[in-house]
Scaffold this active site. Sequence first.
Site, PDB file in Angstrom:
ATOM      1  N   ASP A  48      52.264  43.205 -78.248  1.00 46.22           N
ATOM      2  CA  ASP A  48      51.312  43.331 -77.147  1.00 46.22           C
ATOM      3  C   ASP A  48      50.331  42.168 -77.081  1.00 46.22           C
ATOM      4  O   ASP A  48      49.512  42.098 -76.178  1.00 46.22           O
ATOM      5  CB  ASP A  48      50.553  44.665 -77.221  1.00 46.22           C
ATOM      6  CG  ASP A  48      49.719  44.787 -78.495  1.00 46.22           C
ATOM      7  OD1 ASP A  48      49.550  43.778 -79.199  1.00 46.22           O
ATOM      8  OD2 ASP A  48      49.246  45.895 -78.780  1.00 46.22           O
TER       9      ASP A  48
ATOM     10  N   ASP B 182      58.073  44.981 -81.483  1.00 46.68           N
ATOM     11  CA  ASP B 182      57.149  46.074 -81.736  1.00 46.68           C
ATOM     12  C   ASP B 182      57.644  47.285 -80.933  1.00 46.68           C
ATOM     13  O   ASP B 182      58.292  47.125 -79.903  1.00 46.68           O
ATOM     14  CB  ASP B 182      55.745  45.669 -81.288  1.00 46.68           C
ATOM     15  CG  ASP B 182      54.735  46.777 -81.500  1.00 46.68           C
ATOM     16  OD1 ASP B 182      54.762  47.397 -82.571  1.00 46.68           O
ATOM     17  OD2 ASP B 182      53.935  47.024 -80.578  1.00 46.68           O
TER      18      ASP B 182
ATOM     19  N   CYS C 239      57.867   2.870 -66.166  1.00 47.24           N
ATOM     20  CA  CYS C 239      58.986   3.336 -66.988  1.00 47.24           C
ATOM     21  C   CYS C 239      58.447   4.090 -68.196  1.00 47.24           C
ATOM     22  O   CYS C 239      57.231   4.212 -68.382  1.00 47.24           O
ATOM     23  CB  CYS C 239      59.846   2.158 -67.450  1.00 47.24           C
ATOM     24  SG  CYS C 239      59.044   1.090 -68.663  1.00 47.24           S
TER      25      CYS C 239
ATOM     26  N   ASP D 208      49.249  42.720 -82.578  1.00 50.79           N
ATOM     27  CA  ASP D 208      50.288  42.038 -83.347  1.00 50.79           C
ATOM     28  C   ASP D 208      50.006  40.549 -83.525  1.00 50.79           C
ATOM     29  O   ASP D 208      50.918  39.773 -83.809  1.00 50.79           O
ATOM     30  CB  ASP D 208      51.644  42.222 -82.661  1.00 50.79           C
ATOM     31  CG  ASP D 208      52.025  43.686 -82.549  1.00 50.79           C
ATOM     32  OD1 ASP D 208      51.968  44.389 -83.567  1.00 50.79           O
ATOM     33  OD2 ASP D 208      52.372  44.121 -81.441  1.00 50.79           O
TER      34      ASP D 208
ATOM     35  N   CYS E 240      55.845   2.615 -70.523  1.00 51.23           N
ATOM     36  CA  CYS E 240      54.436   2.696 -70.137  1.00 51.23           C
ATOM     37  C   CYS E 240      53.772   3.936 -70.719  1.00 51.23           C
ATOM     38  O   CYS E 240      52.570   3.955 -70.966  1.00 51.23           O
ATOM     39  CB  CYS E 240      54.307   2.714 -68.618  1.00 51.23           C
ATOM     40  SG  CYS E 240      54.994   1.262 -67.784  1.00 51.23           S
TER      41      CYS E 240
END
Length: 742
Positions: free
Chosen positions: A626, A427, A16, A630, A19
Site C-alpha cells: 500500500d 501484500d 548530438c 509496507d 553534447c
Amino acid sequence: MSENQAIRLSISGMSCAGCVASVEQALSGVVGVQDASVNFAEHTANVTGATTASELIKAVQQAGYDAAELLDEQDEEQKQLEEFAHYRNLLKKFMVAGAVGLPLLVSSILGYMPGMETTGLRLFWFVVGLATLAVLIYSGGRFFTGAWKAFRNHNANMDTLIAMGTGSAWLYSMLVVLFPAIVPTLAKHAYFEAACIIIALINFGSALEMRARGKTSEAIQRLIGLQPKTARVIRNGEELDIPITDIGLQETLRVRPGEKIAVDGVVIEGSSSIDESMLTGEPIPVEKNRGENVVAGTLNKTGTLLYQAQKIGNATMLAQIIDMVRQAQNSKPAIGRLADKVAAVFVPLVMIIAVLTFLFWFNLGPGMGYVFETTMTVLIIACPCALGLATPISIMVGVGKAAEMGVLIRNGDALQQSGRLTAVVLDKTGTITQGNPAVTEILAAEGVDDSDVLRMAASLESASEHPLAEAVINAARGRQLDWPTVEAFEAIPGKGIQGLVSGKQAAFGNLALLEKMNILPQHWQQQAMRLAEAGQTAMYLVVDGEIAGLLSVADTLKPDSAQAIQRLQTLGLKVIMLTGDQLATAQAVADAVKVDEVMAEVLPQDKHRKIEELQQQGHIVAMVGDGINDAPALAQADVGFAIGSGTDVAIESADVTLMRGSLHGVADAIAISNATIRNIKQNLFGAFIYNIIGIPVAAGILFPFGGPLLNPMIAGAAMALSSVTVVSNANRLRFFKTQTTQ
C-alpha cells in the site's frame, strides 16, 4: 545559496549525444548541484541541488550552449511554439539547399556538368561556389557556429563533423576552380553539389526527427490538457468564472455535467459520476457523494457538485503526476548511461578515423579525389545523434504510455529492473483483497437473536479504533439497528474489547480473549476453525460470562486478483503472498488466487527481512504493497510497487505507483517495461550496427576503390535517416497494448 530544489531547464544548441556529456559536466560543476540529467530527445535538463537557475544557465552558456528555466505550463507552451518555428525553419533551409544542390546533382548524374578547361567555365564554377557558400551560411550556418563553440570549449560534436565535411568539400572545390595550375595533383572535380545536398538532407532529417520527437511527448500534453483553464467559484454568494491560478484553499467551487474538476477537493453537496480514466486507467466512472474526494483533471459526467478546494497549483494530484512523468522521462537507466559514455568519445574517435583514412589512402596512392571522398564520407556518415536518441526517446514514449494506463514509473532504473524481475511479493490486505473487511456471517447462541448479537458488538466497537470495528458498525447500519452507548470501555491489546452495555458485562474479541476468560467451548472453536479455513476471521461476543454469539469478518478478494496473478506467473515470475494474518486465513486466500508461496504471520517490521532473504537466494524482487505500512519492504525490494487508487495513493513510497487498485497494473508495468527496454536495445543495436558498418564502408575498407555506397551525399542521407529510424522505432511504443488494454 538557495535550499535544495529541482530546477528544469530548456537547453538549446545541442546537436548530438556528445553534447549531453558536455552540458551535464557543466551543470555538475556548479557548486551545490547534487544531480544533473540531460534529456537529448527533449532538449531539457533536470537539476537538483542547492543552487539557482541563473548559475546553471551561466554554466551552460560558458560550455557553448544556451538555456532557459521552465517554470510553468506557459513556458512549456512557449517551448513548443519555438520548436514548431524551428521545425518550419529547418524545412525552409532544406528547400534552399535543395534548390541549389539538386540541379547540380541531376546534371552530374546525366553527364551534363561542364568541365573547367577554360576561364569562362571556371567563372561558371566560381559563381556556383559562391551560391554554395550562401547555402552553407544560410542553411548550414548552425553547424559551423556549433562547431566553433565546441572548438572554443575544447569539445567536438556532430556539428564539428558536418562542418568539417561540408566545409572541406567547399574549400577543396574552390581550390580546384581557382588554382588548377598551382595544385595540379588535385582531381579536377568540384564537390559543390555534395556540400549542398548534404546540408539539405541533414536539415530535412532534423525536421523529420523533430516532428517525430513531438509525438513522443503526447502523453504529457494530454495530461496537461486535462486541467481546465478556468473554474466556477462561489464567493459571497455569487458564482464567478476565474482562472484556476486564482483559486484559493478552502474555496467552494461548482462543477456542472461535462466540465472538468479544476483542483483537488472534497464534495460538500450533490452527487455525480466522475470519469477518472485518464488518471487511473479505469474506464468505469466512479460515483462521488458528499465527503468523498475529487481530483483535478477528472471529468464530471452527470450531476452537479459543490466541492471545497483542498489542494491547488502544484500540490494537486494531476500536477504531481505530470512532474513524476517528466522526471521519469528525463531519467536514465544503466543502459542509457553506458550509451552516453560511448557517445562522449564518439566524435573524437570518428575524427581520428577520418585522419587515418586520409593518411592511408594518400600513401596508397589511388588519387587525391578518392582520398578526399573517403575522408569526407567518414566525417558525414558518422551519427552520434542516433546513439544519443536511442535511450531517452524510448523512455519518453514508454513512461508516457505507462502513465496513460495508470502506471507511474519514477525513474529509468525502475523501468529497466522491472523487465528483469524473477519474483513478485504481494501484500494481502488491500492488494490481493479489497482492504475493506465486511461481516459475512453471524451465529447466535440458542435463545439469542442474531440482531441482538450485532447490536451489542456494534455498541462495543463504536468506542474502538480497531480496523475491524468499521466492518461491524457498517453491518449494524446496514440492518438499520440502533445500539446503546458503551460504558467502562476497555481495550485488551491483541485480544479484544470489553465494557458495560445496557447494564450487562460484555466482551468482544478473538480466541485469545476466551482463553483469558477461561471460556473454551468445543462447539464454538469448531465453528471458528471452519471460518478460518474459508479465509474469515471469527470474533466472539461474551455477555455476563457466556458466549452469546460469533461474528465472522472477511476481507473479500478483488474480482480480478486471481487473473492478474496468473498473468504474472505467465510472465515467468514467482508470486509470493506476504501477510501478518494467521496461517489458516492466509492459506485460504492463497488457495483462492493460486499464488506460488505463502509467508504468513510476518510482523510489519520483519517484512523487509523476507525480501532480503529472497534477494540472497538470487531473486530480483518486486514488492507490491500500500506504499505506507509496507515502506521498509518497498525500499528493500529491487522494485517497489505502491498500489492504491486516486488521491489515496502514496506516490513517494515506491519506484512504481499504480493509480488503480488492480494487480493488473503490476503486470501492465512489467509488460510496458519489457517492451521499452526491448525497444531501447533495438535502437542501440541499430545505431551501433549503422556505425560499425557505415564507417568502414565510408573509409573504403569494405568497398575499396569506389562503389555506389562510397559517396558523401549518400552518407548524408544515411546519417539523417538513422536518427529518423530510431525515433520512428521508439514511437511504435505508442501503439503498445497490454492484455487489459486490448
